[in-house]
Design an enzyme around this catalytic site. Sequence first.
Site, PDB file in Angstrom:
ATOM      1  N   ASN A   1      49.368  95.034  36.024  1.00 24.16           N
ATOM      2  CA  ASN A   1      48.907  96.401  36.820  1.00 24.16           C
ATOM      3  C   ASN A   1      49.233  96.310  38.226  1.00 24.16           C
ATOM      4  OD1 ASN A   1      47.537  98.223  37.964  1.00 24.16           O
ATOM      5  ND2 ASN A   1      45.485  97.373  37.413  1.00 24.16           N
TER       6      ASN A   1
ATOM      7  N   HIS B   1      39.827 101.112  34.084  1.00 24.20           N
ATOM      8  CA  HIS B   1      39.928 100.147  34.963  1.00 24.20           C
ATOM      9  C   HIS B   1      38.638 100.351  35.857  1.00 24.20           C
ATOM     10  CE1 HIS B   1      41.006  97.383  38.121  1.00 24.20           C
ATOM     11  NE2 HIS B   1      41.698  96.881  37.242  1.00 24.20           N
TER      12      HIS B   1
ATOM     13  N   GLU C   1      38.175  99.851  39.110  1.00 22.87           N
ATOM     14  CA  GLU C   1      38.476 100.226  40.276  1.00 22.87           C
ATOM     15  C   GLU C   1      38.291 101.721  40.284  1.00 22.87           C
ATOM     16  OE1 GLU C   1      42.145  98.409  41.317  1.00 22.87           O
ATOM     17  OE2 GLU C   1      40.881  96.548  41.555  1.00 22.87           O
TER      18      GLU C   1
ATOM     19  N   GLU D   1      37.582  92.957  31.498  1.00 23.70           N
ATOM     20  CA  GLU D   1      37.610  92.679  32.802  1.00 23.70           C
ATOM     21  C   GLU D   1      36.246  92.532  33.598  1.00 23.70           C
ATOM     22  OE1 GLU D   1      41.879  93.462  34.238  1.00 23.70           O
ATOM     23  OE2 GLU D   1      40.669  95.442  34.635  1.00 23.70           O
TER      24      GLU D   1
ATOM     25  N   GLY E   1      40.368  90.114  41.371  1.00 25.66           N
ATOM     26  CA  GLY E   1      40.816  90.074  42.700  1.00 25.66           C
ATOM     27  C   GLY E   1      40.243  88.883  43.503  1.00 25.66           C
TER      28      GLY E   1
HETATM   29  C1  PEP Z   1      43.259  93.798  37.613  1.00 26.82           C
HETATM   30  O1  PEP Z   1      43.196  94.935  38.585  1.00 26.82           O
HETATM   31  O2  PEP Z   1      43.094  94.320  36.370  1.00 26.82           O
HETATM   32  C2  PEP Z   1      43.079  92.352  37.742  1.00 26.82           C
HETATM   33  C3  PEP Z   1      42.735  91.726  36.654  1.00 26.82           C
HETATM   34  O3  PEP Z   1      43.510  91.970  38.925  1.00 26.82           O
HETATM   35  P1  PEP Z   1      43.705  90.329  39.330  1.00 26.82           P
HETATM   36  O4  PEP Z   1      44.591  89.704  38.309  1.00 26.82           O
HETATM   37  O5  PEP Z   1      44.124  90.557  40.889  1.00 26.82           O
HETATM   38  O6  PEP Z   1      42.283  89.902  39.449  1.00 26.82           O
END
Ligand code: PEP
Length: 253
Positions: A9, A96, A98, A168, A174
């Site tokens: 992503n 997601h 975000e 997630e 992040g």
């Molecule tokens: C994401 O944004 O779906 C994600 C898992 O980011 P990161 O791998 O940077 O934690």
Amino acid sequence: MRALLVAGNWKLNGSQASINTLVADINAGLDSLHQTTVALVCTPCVYIPLVQTLTQNSTLKLGAQNVSKYEVGAYTGEVSALMLKEFGCDYVIVGHSERRALFGESDEICAQKFVMAQQGGLIPIFCVGETLAEREANQTELVIRRQLQALLDKIDVQDLVNSVLAYEPRWAIGTGKAATPEQAQAVHAYMREMIASLNKSVAEQLQILYGGSVTGSNAAELFAMPDIDGGLIGGAALNADKFLTICRAGNKA
Ligand code: PEP
């Protein structure tokens, strides 16, 4: 046995120049992946035609990061599932964290987007996950159940066959602080059991990805867990070597 899917992503990152280099470098390393591993990149919308061209002779799959809940009409700024499909997308990320947290996408909207993605011929990667406060309040399962139930209220469980789920945890995205393999496995198993209570065969086929600070160092132990079928990768997906190392980390076949 379920195949492994590793989905990058890219979020709001990249330029024509950097994407040309990144995709060329990923393409060059794809031969080293196990033949059942699928590597996917979810690019910013404007770069989809570019990545479509760059992946024409490649096994690298193309996806989008968002899709409209509408099909067509007076919806300024929106991009439909059919448009994404027309430019070679096979997958789209839906829900997601975000998008949920920063753009006000409710459980209901995420479920609508899932439906629209499938109607347009895309495979939705439907994300769920709890905040740190929710985990600390022992509400992880409650939150996951609520997010999944909102989806199941809108679809037939059989529709999940043409989809992917992603766990997630928001506190892991992040932050550099991934869930432990055991923490992730526990939630993945919970999700699979929830689906299995409706349809065992669908639950067995369903790919469930883990996302949140996956790196080349922790991917192998995460992907080795029985209910983890790959990863959704943010930061590490912007570097071809790191992304390919993660793609090579699991071999479930
Ligand atoms: C994401 O944004 O779906 C994600 C898992 O980011 P990161 O791998 O940077 O934690």
